[in-house]
Motif scaffolding. Structure first.
Motif, PDB file in Angstrom:
ATOM      1  N   GLY A  27     -42.348 -76.699  56.220  1.00 45.65           N
ATOM      2  CA  GLY A  27     -41.318 -77.372  55.653  1.00 45.65           C
ATOM      3  C   GLY A  27     -40.895 -77.149  54.136  1.00 45.65           C
ATOM      4  O   GLY A  27     -39.927 -77.530  53.568  1.00 45.65           O
ATOM      5  N   CYS A  28     -41.385 -75.974  53.832  1.00 44.02           N
ATOM      6  CA  CYS A  28     -41.190 -75.571  52.286  1.00 44.02           C
ATOM      7  C   CYS A  28     -40.061 -74.725  52.130  1.00 44.02           C
ATOM      8  O   CYS A  28     -40.080 -73.969  53.209  1.00 44.02           O
ATOM      9  CB  CYS A  28     -42.436 -74.806  51.881  1.00 44.02           C
ATOM     10  SG  CYS A  28     -41.932 -73.964  50.073  1.00 44.02           S
ATOM     11  N   LEU A  29     -38.869 -75.043  51.269  1.00 42.94           N
ATOM     12  CA  LEU A  29     -37.744 -74.260  51.499  1.00 42.94           C
ATOM     13  C   LEU A  29     -37.761 -72.989  50.768  1.00 42.94           C
ATOM     14  O   LEU A  29     -37.021 -72.163  50.493  1.00 42.94           O
ATOM     15  CB  LEU A  29     -36.722 -75.031  50.939  1.00 42.94           C
ATOM     16  CG  LEU A  29     -35.998 -76.152  51.792  1.00 42.94           C
ATOM     17  CD1 LEU A  29     -36.781 -77.104  52.141  1.00 42.94           C
ATOM     18  CD2 LEU A  29     -34.739 -76.649  51.312  1.00 42.94           C
ATOM     19  N   ALA A  30     -39.015 -72.707  50.194  1.00 42.30           N
ATOM     20  CA  ALA A  30     -39.190 -71.665  49.303  1.00 42.30           C
ATOM     21  C   ALA A  30     -38.194 -71.348  48.165  1.00 42.30           C
ATOM     22  O   ALA A  30     -37.963 -70.449  47.646  1.00 42.30           O
ATOM     23  CB  ALA A  30     -39.433 -70.279  49.966  1.00 42.30           C
ATOM     24  N   CYS A  31     -37.989 -72.836  47.703  1.00 40.79           N
ATOM     25  CA  CYS A  31     -36.755 -72.634  46.612  1.00 40.79           C
ATOM     26  C   CYS A  31     -37.309 -72.291  45.189  1.00 40.79           C
ATOM     27  O   CYS A  31     -36.752 -72.084  44.241  1.00 40.79           O
ATOM     28  CB  CYS A  31     -36.175 -73.949  46.628  1.00 40.79           C
ATOM     29  SG  CYS A  31     -37.270 -75.176  45.881  1.00 40.79           S
ATOM     30  N   LYS A  32     -38.696 -72.360  45.002  1.00 46.25           N
ATOM     31  CA  LYS A  32     -39.594 -72.116  43.974  1.00 46.25           C
ATOM     32  C   LYS A  32     -39.111 -73.100  42.625  1.00 46.25           C
ATOM     33  O   LYS A  32     -39.638 -72.551  41.539  1.00 46.25           O
ATOM     34  CB  LYS A  32     -39.096 -70.688  43.429  1.00 46.25           C
ATOM     35  CG  LYS A  32     -39.938 -69.478  44.183  1.00 46.25           C
ATOM     36  CD  LYS A  32     -39.944 -68.335  43.326  1.00 46.25           C
ATOM     37  CE  LYS A  32     -41.418 -67.762  43.723  1.00 46.25           C
ATOM     38  NZ  LYS A  32     -41.936 -66.913  42.806  1.00 46.25           N
ATOM     39  N   SER A  33     -38.677 -73.996  43.175  1.00 49.75           N
ATOM     40  CA  SER A  33     -38.774 -75.219  41.943  1.00 49.75           C
ATOM     41  C   SER A  33     -39.985 -75.636  41.283  1.00 49.75           C
ATOM     42  O   SER A  33     -40.141 -75.950  40.206  1.00 49.75           O
ATOM     43  CB  SER A  33     -37.876 -76.505  42.445  1.00 49.75           C
ATOM     44  OG  SER A  33     -36.418 -76.165  42.587  1.00 49.75           O
ATOM     45  N   CYS A  34     -40.913 -75.883  42.170  1.00 49.22           N
ATOM     46  CA  CYS A  34     -42.281 -75.940  41.992  1.00 49.22           C
ATOM     47  C   CYS A  34     -42.686 -75.175  40.700  1.00 49.22           C
ATOM     48  O   CYS A  34     -43.375 -75.357  39.688  1.00 49.22           O
ATOM     49  CB  CYS A  34     -43.259 -76.195  42.929  1.00 49.22           C
ATOM     50  SG  CYS A  34     -43.156 -74.754  44.115  1.00 49.22           S
ATOM     51  N   ALA A  35     -42.530 -73.689  41.007  1.00 48.80           N
ATOM     52  CA  ALA A  35     -43.047 -72.859  40.188  1.00 48.80           C
ATOM     53  C   ALA A  35     -42.504 -72.642  38.775  1.00 48.80           C
ATOM     54  O   ALA A  35     -43.031 -72.439  37.763  1.00 48.80           O
ATOM     55  CB  ALA A  35     -42.881 -71.345  40.849  1.00 48.80           C
TER      56      ALA A  35
HETATM   57  S1  SF4 Z   1     -40.202 -77.002  45.234  1.00 47.03           S
HETATM   58 FE1  SF4 Z   1     -41.967 -75.695  45.985  1.00 47.03          FE
HETATM   59  S2  SF4 Z   1     -42.929 -76.819  47.579  1.00 47.03           S
HETATM   60 FE2  SF4 Z   1     -40.796 -77.868  47.255  1.00 47.03          FE
HETATM   61  S3  SF4 Z   1     -39.419 -76.877  48.949  1.00 47.03           S
HETATM   62 FE3  SF4 Z   1     -39.454 -75.796  46.795  1.00 47.03          FE
HETATM   63  S4  SF4 Z   1     -40.880 -73.899  46.937  1.00 47.03           S
HETATM   64 FE4  SF4 Z   1     -41.430 -75.544  48.622  1.00 47.03          FE
END
Ligand code: SF4
Length: 294
Positions: free
Chosen positions: A255-263
């Motif tokens: 379900g992860c979009l790999a958007c990298k907001s978490c990073a």
């Molecule tokens: S914020 Fe991180 S965990 Fe959440 S969807 Fe984006 S990459 Fe995946």
């Protein structure tokens, strides 16, 4: 802490931490006398784990000396052993309230107060049925069973300290769209980091070296892909017959979009796309990709 005592309290608190050679973060709301302290203790180290008892006892005594309270926000339940001392003659009243609403001690047993009627009330000192700071399971006890090489390789996950910044509800904030869409903690960075940590623990427990597995897969390249195909087919076809925790981790990663907001936004830089790709490399070395099986 009564604000007028805060400066003296902080000085003694710091002395207690300095005496043990601990570094720490200390922040709070000075006007209200509220202090948050985060000592850097490596809970994976059994020797450092023992500091929890020593530091907690000293800080509890110090807090009482200056007329403060040890409790605030998170984790008050696991510090319940200090409740009888702090509440003193009021503690039996807490026990009566607990007995009135939860006579069978089903709600958070061992936390804050135990239910008791007149003949069992505990007037002072300690209640043996309350949780103790070093008597509860601790994350470090599980983390230390993870193979050190795997720990280092998956540093983007294992250093999640659980602060929960990723449980963000602001629609204008980019932090974790998959969490916002589902409100399911498995689909948050914290949830995914926790799942990976548990997966690493289970792999270590089973004697599986995931770092070596990845290295081998890369080294073998295309030939490895072909060679492992029959095994992956068998694993995939029989996966409903054998419980494998990896599938639960896979579902959360899918379900992860790999958007990298978490990073970018996580205060400790939990980087889901990084450990997701590490996990998927291992997972697809064992199972076929879903599109080939559905
Ligand atoms: S914020 Fe991180 S965990 Fe959440 S969807 Fe984006 S990459 Fe995946």
């Amino acid at each position: 802490m009564p604000p007028e005592h805060l400066a003296d309290f902080i000085a003694e608190f710091r002395a207690a931490l300095d005496a043990r050679g601990l570094s720490y973060g200390m922040f709070g709301h000075v006007d209200a006398g509220v202090l948050h302290v985060r000592p850097a203790i490596d809970m994976k180290d059994p020797e450092q784990e023992k500091l929890i008892r020593a530091v907690s006892d000293e800080v509890a005594a110090l807090t009482q000396k200056y007329g403060g309270l040890l409790w605030g926000e998170h984790g008050k339940g696991v510090r319940s052993e200090y409740a009888p001392t702090f509440f003193g003659e009021l503690y039996p009243s807490l026990q009566r309230v607990k007995a009135a609403f939860d006579p069978y001690n089903q709600l958070n047993p061992g936390k804050i107060a135990t239910p008791a009627e007149e003949d069992q009330l505990i007037a002072k000192d300690s209640d043996p049925d309350l949780l103790t700071v070093d008597g509860v399971p601790m994350r470090g006890q599980f983390d230390r069973t993870i193979d050190e090489r795997a720990w280092q390789a998956y540093d983007a996950a294992v250093y999640c300290n659980g602060n929960g910044t990723c449980y963000n509800y602001d629609v204008d904030d980019p932090m974790c769209p998959s969490w916002k869409a589902t409100w399911d903690r498995r689909h948050s960075p914290k949830g995914r980091a926790s799942l990976i940590r548990e997966w690493l623990r289970l792999q270590s427990q089973a004697g599986i070296d995931v770092v070596e597995e990845s290295r081998k897969k890369k080294a073998e390249g295309g030939w490895g892909f072909i060679k492992s195909f029959p095994r992956r087919v068998v694993n995939t076809l029989s996966r409903k017959q054998h419980h494998d925790y990896s599938h639960e981790v896979y579902d959360a990663m899918a379900g992860c979009l790999a958007c990298k907001s978490c990073a970018g936004q996580c205060p400790v830089k939990v980087n889901v796309p990084q450990f997701r790709s590490q996990f998927l490399e291992v997972y697809h070395g064992r199972y076929l990709r879903r599109c080939a099986t559905t």
